[in-house]
Motif scaffolding. Structure first.
Motif, short mmCIF file in Angstrom:
data_model
loop_
_atom_site.label_atom_id
_atom_site.label_comp_id
_atom_site.label_asym_id
_atom_site.label_seq_id
_atom_site.Cartn_x
_atom_site.Cartn_y
_atom_site.Cartn_z
N LEU A 11 24.02 -12.94 -36.14
CA LEU A 11 22.88 -12.90 -37.19
C LEU A 11 22.97 -14.04 -38.11
O LEU A 11 22.13 -14.50 -38.47
N THR A 13 16.55 -31.25 -30.22
CA THR A 13 16.21 -32.37 -30.66
C THR A 13 14.96 -32.73 -29.54
O THR A 13 14.87 -32.14 -28.70
N MET A 57 20.67 -30.53 -31.44
CA MET A 57 21.40 -29.37 -32.36
C MET A 57 22.53 -29.70 -33.03
O MET A 57 23.43 -30.08 -32.24
N GLU A 58 22.74 -29.50 -34.11
CA GLU A 58 23.91 -29.40 -34.88
C GLU A 58 23.95 -28.37 -36.08
O GLU A 58 22.89 -27.96 -36.50
N LEU A 59 25.26 -28.11 -36.20
CA LEU A 59 25.42 -27.08 -37.32
C LEU A 59 25.91 -27.76 -38.61
O LEU A 59 26.58 -27.06 -39.58
N GLN A 110 16.40 -32.94 -26.22
CA GLN A 110 16.73 -31.82 -25.72
C GLN A 110 15.39 -31.02 -25.20
O GLN A 110 15.29 -30.41 -23.97
N ARG A 151 24.18 -16.90 -37.21
CA ARG A 151 23.43 -17.97 -36.24
C ARG A 151 21.93 -18.30 -36.38
O ARG A 151 21.28 -19.13 -36.31
N LEU A 152 21.48 -16.91 -36.14
CA LEU A 152 20.03 -16.73 -36.47
C LEU A 152 19.42 -17.23 -37.55
O LEU A 152 18.51 -17.74 -37.90
N VAL A 176 27.14 -25.71 -29.71
CA VAL A 176 27.30 -26.65 -30.69
C VAL A 176 28.90 -26.80 -31.04
O VAL A 176 29.35 -27.79 -31.03
N MET A 231 22.14 -29.88 -42.14
CA MET A 231 22.09 -29.05 -40.82
C MET A 231 20.94 -28.85 -39.90
O MET A 231 19.79 -28.66 -40.64
N ARG A 232 20.84 -29.36 -38.83
CA ARG A 232 19.76 -29.26 -38.13
C ARG A 232 19.83 -28.53 -36.80
O ARG A 232 19.93 -29.15 -35.73
N PHE A 233 19.88 -27.31 -36.73
CA PHE A 233 20.20 -26.38 -35.73
C PHE A 233 18.92 -26.18 -35.17
O PHE A 233 18.38 -25.05 -35.14
N GLN A 234 18.29 -27.14 -34.41
CA GLN A 234 17.13 -26.89 -33.90
C GLN A 234 17.27 -28.11 -32.53
O GLN A 234 18.13 -28.98 -32.59
N GLN A 267 20.88 -19.23 -39.55
CA GLN A 267 20.88 -21.13 -39.53
C GLN A 267 19.93 -21.49 -38.93
O GLN A 267 19.15 -22.74 -39.21
N TRP A 268 19.39 -20.75 -37.59
CA TRP A 268 18.55 -21.27 -36.72
C TRP A 268 16.96 -21.42 -37.66
O TRP A 268 16.39 -22.22 -37.52
N VAL A 318 16.80 -21.14 -40.84
CA VAL A 318 16.54 -22.04 -41.91
C VAL A 318 16.19 -23.34 -41.34
O VAL A 318 15.60 -24.08 -41.98
N SER A 319 16.71 -23.87 -40.39
CA SER A 319 16.47 -25.26 -39.76
C SER A 319 14.99 -25.30 -39.16
O SER A 319 14.44 -26.42 -39.52
N GLU A 320 14.58 -24.20 -38.60
CA GLU A 320 13.19 -24.29 -38.29
C GLU A 320 12.41 -24.36 -39.51
O GLU A 320 11.53 -25.05 -39.37
N ALA A 323 20.18 -17.83 -30.44
CA ALA A 323 20.80 -18.26 -31.75
C ALA A 323 22.49 -18.18 -31.21
O ALA A 323 23.17 -19.42 -31.41
#
Lengths: 296, 384
Positions: free
Chosen positions: B294, A6, B1-3, A9, B296-297, A223, A1-4, B299-300, B302-304, A216
């Motif tokens: 919350l 790119t 961005m991907e989930l 972007q 999604r936040l 996405v 998972m890379r919810f940041q 996940q955001w 954690v990805s950060e 978020a």
């Protein structure tokens, strides 16, 4: 998972922000308020040339081949800058209405029983016959109210329109948070910046919490393009934009109540956007029904 | 961005699910909430199972005996264990999430070898001696004193809000070693054995009627200098390393649980005919948006953490603020669904509603969190 974001972007966002800072900064905003009802067609074509409307069209069709995340980032920037015009409607018309993608044609639509920028649009999608002008609360969004019959016949709103509106709300919310913080750091009372007082500090912090939570939600909806994610994004972004503008106004005190301050423009635009696609479409009812469905 | 998750992450999830399905049915029955020795045994037993299966200290660094998992793997672990109904971290909380990581980051090789393996293996329980009756939000003003006497510290004072004190083996203790220094610079971090002479534990009854916390009184307790982690008077910095360790995953299991509860609430409202109450229904829909966001936040964040390879810093404050208020709203709405049933302590939601009241207070009140967000993220000036 890379919810940041790119790197591409990040670059897209920076590019749109730079373009809008150059072409629609505070002076241009003020000038636009002074010319109500007039859309800057030269700017519109520039936005077209920069790819704002064609962003999601395939490269073979002259587009940028971007996806919803890219569109959301661009519309977030438009929201930050309070860029006027039927941006979402024209973006959705790209590839379907001649000249929309390039910015030659201004396209509006009937949405939520309202039509934005009807007098300046070249093409209207939906039935605007018999639409009646409204003395719009937002000086930068001329409005018509659709005739009653047309209002009933409005097709189900495009979820992408709801999402891109949420992106604009997110941008506006982020900007009002920044404006509140900037004012709180410089405005002095009782011998210190008002931002040193907890009562003011907490208003600013609460704004940021709403912005980051909405961010978020909006990015996730970009996405997944999921109906419930879009409904979530809409609710959170509307709240962040309206309450953010209200709190920004409060932090500005008397100055916030003046026409000269730009704060009221953010609040009024946020109000207009909450009505797009209908106030309760993709709203809490949709999300309530989901709770009774089988899957988590 | 991907989930989407990577194939490796999905494989990790599948293996974990299979393991949980195999071992959870073998667990002993849950102990009663008031039986602390039984709770200790149950929580340590679960930790031992995690250890044997290679899941202990998942997010700890490998050189501290952990698995060095990525933040995303840790997120998956917390999500799946909650969904499967696995036990909570419970009595292992301070050892795994505070004291252990502090020792891993700041301890000597000998200290790491002494204290970390028993935490991972589920053999020793830690508690936390930070807050004091007169040092809550202003933690750095703590006054529990420690004097040097040869190779030991002599500690006197009192601590409060200490969870699991009755059954802990060790206490991560903050003491004042230099009263003349500025308040942040005269604090030292000690590992105190809870069976040392002079330690008195008194349970503290909460408004929910249970003894979830204790007061700990310290009367000339002797703690070896060898139990000091970090330098003398450097304890504040040592502690902050711990507090920023958790990478945005602190409430993952709870958010999953809240989303499940919300579905139960909607079903209960539907079954009782309350679903036609439009304001109530909309409130439930609004809460659905809240908890989806919350998630999604999380996940955001954690990805950060994964991207920066470090800690989320004050981003955790944003999450904690939003979540603690949402949780209270959730249980207030549960009370609305229950109607007069909300006055019946035998309903589990009623006890959960009572305990939710601590969320905007514990681990930094919302007011303090807003100050942190305003000063450290937004750059507003300090001052009152």
């Amino acid at each position: 998972m890379r919810f940041q974001l790119t790197d591409e972007q990040e670059a897209l966002r920076a590019g749109v922000r730079a373009l809008l800072a150059r072409r629609f900064g505070p002076d241009a905003l003020r000038a636009a308020v002074g010319r109500p009802g007039v859309l800057d067609r030269a700017l519109w074509r520039e936005l077209g040339a920069a790819g704002l409307f064609a962003l999601r069209l395939p490269e073979a069709e002259g587009g940028a081949g971007g996806g919803l995340p890219e569109a959301v980032l661009a519309f977030e920037e438009a929201g930050r800058a309070l860029l006027p015009g039927p941006l979402v409607a024209t973006h959705l018309a790209a590839g379907e209405v001649a000249g929309a993608a390039s910015g030659e044609t201004v396209v509006t639509d009937v949405s939520g029983g309202l039509v934005e920028w009807l007098a300046q649009a070249d093409v209207v999608r939906g039935d605007a016959s018999g639409a009646v002008p409204v003395r719009s609360v937002d000086p930068l969004t001329p409005l018509h109210r659709a005739a009653k019959a047309a209002r009933g016949a409005t097709p189900a709103p495009d979820p992408v329109a709801v999402l891109l509106t949420a992106a604009e709300q997110l941008g506006g919310a982020a900007r009002t948070c920044e404006l509140a913080v900037a004012y709180a750091r410089t405005r002095e009372q009782f011998g210190r910046p008002i931002g040193a007082f907890q009562a003011v500090k907490h208003l600013c912090a609460q704004s940021l919490v709403r912005v980051e939570t909405a961010r978020a939600a909006v990015y996730a909806a970009a996405v997944t393009a999921d109906r419930l994610d879009i409904a979530t994004a809409r609710l959170l972004a509307d709240e962040a934009a309206v309450r953010g503008a209200r709190d920004c106004l409060q932090v500005h005190g008397g100055m916030g109540f003046t026409w000269e301050s730009e704060v009221h423009l953010f609040l009024k635009r946020a109000w207009v956007r909450t009505h797009r696609a209908g106030l309760n479409t993709y709203g809490d009812d949709t999300l309530a029904e989901d709770l009774l469905s089988g899957t988590a | 961005m991907e989930l989407a998750h990577s194939p490796e992450e999905e494989e990790f999830r599948a293996r974990l699910r299979a393991w949980l399905a195999e071992v959870l049915p073998t667990l002993p029955p849950k102990p009663s909430p008031g039986d602390w020795p039984a709770r200790r045994a149950y929580d340590l037993g679960w930790q031992r199972m995690l250890y044997d299966a290679g899941y202990a200290g998942l997010h700890w660094p490998v050189d501290a005996g952990g698995r060095g998992a990525t933040p995303t793997q840790h997120l998956i672990f917390l999500e799946e264990t909650e969904k499967a109904g696995a036990p909570y971290v419970g009595a292992n909380f301070v050892g795994l999430l505070h004291a252990g990581p502090t020792i891993a980051a700041e301890g000597t090789p000998g200290q790491r070898a002494r204290w970390l393996p028993p935490v991972l293996r589920g053999e020793e329980v830690w508690c936390q001696g930070f807050s004091e009756p007169d040092a809550g939000s202003d933690l750095a003003s703590l006054r529990t004193r420690a004097w040097r006497d040869g190779d030991t510290y002599v500690v006197s004072g009192s601590k409060i809000w200490t969870s699991h004190a009755e059954v802990a083996d060790w206490c991560e203790l903050l003491v004042r070693t230099d009263p003349s220094a500025p308040k942040h610079r005269g604090i030292t971090w000690l590992a105190m054995p809870m069976d040392a002479p002079g330690v008195t534990v008194r349970p503290l009854r909460t408004l929910a009627g249970s003894n979830e916390f204790a007061e700990v009184f310290l009367d000339e307790v002797r703690v070896p200098v060898a139990n000091r982690v970090g330098a003398e008077n450097d304890g504040w910095r040592v502690t902050m390393v711990t507090l920023s360790f958790e990478r945005g995953t602190a409430f993952v299991g709870e958010v999953v649980a809240c989303r499940r509860l919300l579905r139960e609430l909607a079903r209960a409202a539907y079954d009782s005919g309350r679903w036609d109450d439009a304001p109530l229904r909309r409130r439930l829909g609004r809460l659905n948006a809240e908890f989806r966001a919350l998630w999604r936040l999380t996940q955001w964040n954690v990805s950060e953490a994964e991207r920066t390879g470090g800690v989320p810093g004050v981003g955790g404050s944003v999450f904690k603020l939003r979540y603690s208020h949402a949780r209270q709203e959730l249980f207030d709405t549960a009370a609305e669904v229950l109607g007069t049933g909300s006055l019946d302590l035998d309903h589990p939601w009623v006890l959960d509603r009572l305990s939710s009241l601590s969320y905007t207070i514990a681990a930094g009140t919302s007011q303090i969190q807003w100050n942190i967000v305003a000063e450290r993220i937004l750059g507003l000036p300090k001052g009152r």
